[in-house]
Each structure stands twice: as C-alpha cells, then as structure tokens.
Design an enzyme around this catalytic site. Structure first.
Site, PDB file in Angstrom:
ATOM      1  N   SER A  93      54.485  18.761  52.621  1.00 40.10           N
ATOM      2  CA  SER A  93      53.668  19.072  53.824  1.00 40.10           C
ATOM      3  C   SER A  93      53.764  17.885  54.718  1.00 40.10           C
ATOM      4  CB  SER A  93      52.241  19.137  53.284  1.00 40.10           C
ATOM      5  OG  SER A  93      51.748  17.867  52.946  1.00 40.10           O
ATOM      6  N   LYS A  94      53.178  17.996  56.032  1.00 40.98           N
ATOM      7  CA  LYS A  94      53.334  16.891  56.938  1.00 40.98           C
ATOM      8  C   LYS A  94      52.672  15.586  56.377  1.00 40.98           C
ATOM      9  CE  LYS A  94      52.088  19.559  60.802  1.00 40.98           C
ATOM     10  NZ  LYS A  94      51.314  20.044  61.778  1.00 40.98           N
TER      11      LYS A  94
END
Ligand code: GLU
Length: 463
Positions: A244-245
């Site tokens: 994820s980011k």
C-alpha cells in the site's frame, strides 16, 4: 478460431499501481503470445475521483513499460449512450428494472435487516414478478436501474488462476447498474465493454472475484459470450501485509524515478506470480513466447526489494552505455548536478555500472566527475598522511608530464612513483582516490582517473 483479445481497464483515480501493472503485463503477454489484440480501457465512471493527471500517469507508465496496446485508450464516459441503450433493452426484456427507493428508504431497509440479524441486501421491493403489484411510483424521485439477478441456481466458472469457483445466486442481490445521473456502475459497464470489445480473456486482481458472479449473470442476460476469467492474487509488501501507499512505493512511476529500468521491472513483475521453470531472468520476447496463461500462482506473492535490485543490476550491466548516459544525466539533474549525456558520460557509466543496482546509484558515483568532492575527515586522516604527501607531489609531476592522458600512461606513472618511494600500491592509490574521487573505494584507479580531465586530477591532488 476466435482471436484472443485481452484488456487492461484501470480506473484513473491514482497512478498505475504495481498490481495493475502486473495484470496489464499478463494481459499484454497473453495477447501477444496468441497473436491477439490488447485493449486499453479507461474506467472513468467514478467522475468525482477520476482525474486527467491519473490518465496521463497511466498512459506514461504503460509507455515506459513498453506495454503497447492495439486499441484505445477507450474512455467509458464517452460511451454513456451505449450503456443507456443496453439498459433500455434490458428493461424491455425484463432483465432490469427501475427502482425508486430513496437513499433514506434504503438506509431504513438495511437498519431493519441488521436489527433482525440478517445480511443487509436489497429486498427486491421494485423487482417485477408475475402477479406482484409494485409500489406506486413516487413523485420527484429519479430511479436507479437494477439488474434482475436470478434468484436461485449457482454461478460457476473455471478461473484461469484459481480453478473452479462457484457462488450461489441467493448470496447476491439485485445490483444497481445505472445511477440516477445516467452513469453506469462498474459491474455493468465492464460487461457491456467486454462484450462490445469482444474480450476473450479477462485478467484482473482477485478483489474482483466477488463481482464476477454478477458480471456472468449480466453476460448471460444479454446473451453475450462469456470471456474466461483469471483472478491474480494481491501483491504483499515485504512485511507480509498488503502492498500500500503507506508501505513503500506502489506506483510504477516511483520505480522509474528511483532508477529502475523498464525491462527489469517487467521481468520482476512477471515472475511475481508466474513462473517458467526455474527461469529468473528473461527477455520480453521470451516471456511472450512462454506466457500461455498457465503457471500463474494461486497464492499472494511477496514484494522483494532485494530481488528487484538484483534483477535491475543485471539489466544495468547489459544496458547500452549511451542509453545509461541519458538516464544518468536525468538522475544527476535531480541531484542538482549538470551533466551532458555525451560520449564521455557513457564511458563513465560503462566503468561504474557493474557496481550499481539503480541508475540513481550510478549517478551518485558519477557526481565525482561533475561536482566538488568532499572526502570525509576520517578518510583524509587515515589515508592522506604526511608520510605519503611527497609521493602525491611526485605523482602529480609525473601525471603533468605524461605525453598521453589514458589509463595505461596513468598506470605507468603510478607504478613509477610507487617504485621510487618503495611503497605498495594501496598506500598511493587510496589517498589518490580520497583526494580525487572523494572516497577510498572505486574501480581501478587508472581507469577512473583517465575519465577526468588532467587539470581536474592535478587540481585535486595538489589541493
Ligand atoms: N477498473 C477496474 C479496476 O481498476 C477494472 C477491473 C477489471 O479489470 O474488470 O480495478
């Protein structure tokens, strides 16, 4: 035989995610393997979150990876009339219907279901049935259109990645296919598009597995041929959690910026969830030759930065030096160091590339040629001792007098200086490196020096 047609259908609500890039790669390679077509479709029906900037980034990433498409980009928002026409046909055929429930009504419905301990779902109050009286159409409510999902039976498909999957129709409700503003929902637009674009094989992330039964039912309601589906597992971060980011870079562009080569990215992404025997390094041509949709992993793959670095290092070693020079010049510019992507930079790249995992590392090494160097106090104290200074002076004089400025001549000057002073190679080579290159470790010192101008070497040796 039908032509193989695949597609990638990103939503332009952010950059091209690594997972989507991998699915794009599989779709592309599968189409190329079969001499088929690969389509790029931009799924921009989430109007509030879609941006032109995301579209631009997606197109740039596809281009960078070399995933060329035969058709597209096709934008869903330019096809609204088509979706609306199909919806009208379905309403007429009885496979879709208008639902006038207000958001408040739907909330109340869910609330009551929760209170009874039931799964929340649309209760079918506007669903037409033989002999059923529908509610009176309220004033001032623009209806949505819902798909009339079969009530019983089982939806099954043989997933190209996961194998046979079955879901009972009683598990799923009548989903909204057209919003009040006339924009279709994902599950409907995707079916009309895959049908119109004659898509034969759909590769996508396994977060869509739960959508597939609806889509299959809609295909069937339209009398459209079903594509084969292949749902690829998610990619896990190196900590075992979903990539994820918040945990490291997840966009293709971020890896481009960090100095990875597209062929390394493709090779690494391909292997992440697919295998061809024990092969770890392969060209895109080999991948196209081998990728027939088999040997796709059923379980999630883990992102391994060390392995990606290893793959990238391999491709940097193989890369043409003029190409590296252009990439390194761009990386140097980001370090605020100006460098021409010329033949000299190419030779410098050739000398240092064997020790670099990324073009960023290569640029960091090569700053010694383009900017002032700052040797550490520790290196200076350890290597540039008073005892060695006379030899540095002697070497500078010999270098100044050389007829030719090249590695063999420089090597001869160093050897002569060592012989005269009765010292060993490292005693001279290390202080020369510290003063000229700003660090004690470099490739062979004569080769490194030959790629500086003689003036620069003398200036740094003489301090
Ligand atoms: N727009 C969807 C996504 O980005 C596409 C899913 C599909 O390939 O059907 O997840």
């Amino acid at each position: 035989m039908t032509t193989v047609r695949t597609r990638i259908a990103p939503s332009p609500t952010g950059f091209l995610h690594l997972g989507t890039a991998r699915t794009a790669l599989y779709s592309w390679a599968f189409a190329r393997h079969h001499g088929g077509h690969f389509v790029l479709r931009i799924e921009d029906t989430d109007v509030a979150r879609s941006t032109q900037d995301s579209v631009d980034q997606i197109l740039a990433s596809m281009h960078w990876l070399g995933l060329d498409y035969d058709e597209g980009p096709i934008y869903q928002m330019q096809r609204l009339e088509r979706y609306q026409a199909v919806v009208e046909q379905m309403i007429e055929a009885g496979t879709a219907y208008r639902c006038y429930c207000t958001p408040e009504e739907l909330d109340a419905m869910r609330e009551a279901q929760r209170a009874r301990g039931e799964k929340t779902r649309y209760d079918g109050r506007w669903r037409p049935e033989p002999g059923k009286t529908l509610p009176a159409i309220p004033q001032g409510v623009t209806p949505v259109v819902r798909f009339r999902n079969p009530l019983d039976g089982i939806v099954s498909w043989d997933d190209l990645v996961k194998g046979p999957i079955s879901i009972a129709n009683e598990e799923i409700d009548d989903l909204i296919i057209l919003r009040p503003d006339g924009v279709p929902t994902y599950n409907f637009a995707v079916v009309v598009d895959d049908w119109d674009m004659k898509i034969t094989h759909v590769f996508r992330g396994d977060e869509h597995i739960n959508n597939t039964p609806w889509q299959i039912n809609i295909f069937n309601a339209l009398g459209a041929p079903l594509p084969r589906f292949g749902h690829c597992p998610i990619i896990l971060g190196d900590d075992g959690l979903k990539l994820s980011k918040r945990r490291g870079a997840v966009s293709v562009t971020a890896y481009e910026d960090a100095g990875y080569l597209p062929e390394a990215m493709l090779n690494y992404l391909a292997r992440l969830g697919w295998s061809h025997g024990d092969d770890e390094l392969f060209t895109r041509e080999q991948m196209v030759q081998w990728f027939d949709g088999s040997h796709l992993a059923k379980s999630p793959a883990q992102w391994d930065p060390a392995k990606l670095s290893w793959v990238n290092a391999h491709y940097i070693k193989q890369a043409d030096d003029a190409r590296l020079a252009a990439l390194v010049a761009a990386q140097l510019a980001r370090l605020d160091v100006k460098a021409e992507a010329d033949e000299l930079l190419a030779r410098r790249c050739a000398l240092f590339k064997d020790r670099c995992n990324t073009t960023v590392e290569l640029a960091q090494w090569l700053t010694m040629y383009y900017a002032e160097v700052n040797p550490s106090e520790q290196d200076l104290a350890q290597h540039v001792t008073d005892a060695i200074k006379p030899s540095l002076v002697a070497l500078a004089a010999k270098l100044e007098a050389l007829a030719a400025w090249d590695a063999p001549s420089i090597n001869a000057a160093i050897k002569a200086t060592i012989a005269e002073a009765g010292i060993k190679m490292p005693q001279l080579a290390l202080p020369v490196r510290v003063l000229v290159c700003g660090r004690a470790q470099t490739p062979s010192i004569d080769a490194v020096l030959a790629l500086f101008s003689r003036e620069k070497v003398l200036e740094r040796l003489r301090g």
